[in-house]
Design an enzyme around this catalytic site. Structure first.
Site, PDB file in Angstrom:
ATOM      1  CB  SER A 206      -0.882   0.000   1.257  1.00 28.80           C
ATOM      2  OG  SER A 206      -1.542   1.238   1.433  1.00 28.80           O
TER       3      SER A 206
ATOM      4  CE1 TYR B  60      -3.892  -2.519   5.282  1.00 25.73           C
ATOM      5  CE2 TYR B  60      -3.121  -0.360   4.547  1.00 25.73           C
ATOM      6  CZ  TYR B  60      -3.528  -1.648   4.265  1.00 25.73           C
ATOM      7  OH  TYR B  60      -3.579  -2.075   2.953  1.00 25.73           O
TER       8      TYR B  60
END
Length: 281
Positions: free
Chosen positions: A137, A150
């Protein structure tokens, strides 16, 4: 490159990027083994026409072992590629994250992904050409507030992947990272459920930020004007699978390209201010 019946395992196929990857690669001629955590999603994938589907819960070593056994039975003990896509996010301020919440985040996004990968490396090493593609990501290199769990899991995944790539550099296995920005998936829906499960908003000094996060996570339609469809990630995946010299990193969406550039020209404090402004906008 001839892709006829090249076997590939794709994790996290219940929706979004994983589902798109499984369907597109199957149409392209790959022998796709799609996986999903929930039995109902496994059946749904079969109903969509995916020929090979296994249940795989990355939080469970027993599930990983069972899935690997099924995959190798389907592929006659061969595997060309592994696309590690399965992941989710637990939003929340770092000070509100319990040890259990952080551990839960890492169980899927790092520990399970790592266990699956290393258990399949001996099979991948038997091929003349093999690929490991990790779906990371933009938050794997640009930290944003309220996304600490995350961020940490993806930063860790990138560090582990970079090391693994170096260690495998003299073998037949080529390793790549894909770093998407905002993609239209069920990520927000899953993140909202995880936040409600792990965070007590009423006791946090960040209550206003949680209210803003709730508004963002329950918003209909794309999360930003830069949001793209999952197929753009699959385009990068195909290059990583089929290029004789795949890239080490693949950026996807404008924010990823922008933040990758800015982190090299801005100071840490300037980058912090920018990312805080992005979250508030």
């Amino acid at each position: 490159m001839t892709v006829h019946c090249k076997p590939i395992l794709v994790t996290g196929c219940s929706s979004g990027i994983g589902l798109s990857a499984a369907e597109i690669l199957q149409k392209r001629g790959y022998k796709v083994v799609a996986s999903a955590r929930i039995p109902e999603d496994v059946e749904a994938l079969k109903e969509r026409g995916l020929q090979h589907v296994v249940q795989l819960d990355l939080e469970s070593s027993a599930s990983i072992d069972s899935a690997i056994e099924q995959v190798l039975e389907i592929t006659d003990g061969k595997l060309f590629a592994l696309f590690n896509n399965g992941a989710y996010g637990i939003p929340g301020a770092v000070e509100d994250l319990s040890r259990e919440a952080l551990r839960t985040q890492f169980e899927t996004n790092l520990f399970g992904t790592h266990e699956l990968t290393v258990k399949l490396i001996p099979t991948l090493l038997k091929e003349k050409d093999a690929r490991i593609v990790q779906n990371s990501s933009v938050l794997g290199f640009a930290a944003m507030p309220m996304r600490g769990a995350y961020n940490a899991s993806k930063f860790a995944l990138e560090g582990l992947t970079d090391t693994m790539r170096i260690e495998l550099s003299e073998t037949n296995i080529k390793v790549s990272l894909i770093e998407p920005g905002p993609i239209h998936t069920r990520f927000r829906e899953n993140a909202l459920a995880a936040m409600r499960r792990h965070i007590d908003f009423s006791k946090s000094r960040h209550r206003q930020r949680y209210e803003e996060a709730l508004a963002r996570l329950t918003k209909e339609g794309p999360s930003s004007k830069f949001t793209l469809m999952p197929e753009v990630v699959v385009d990068k995946l195909i290059h990583a699978l089929e290029s004789p010299r795949p890239k080490v990193r693949y950026y996807v969406t404008f924010p990823t390209y922008l933040f990758a550039y800015l982190r090299h020209i801005l100071s840490y404090r300037q980058m912090d201010k920018l990312l805080l402004k992005v979250v508030k906008s």
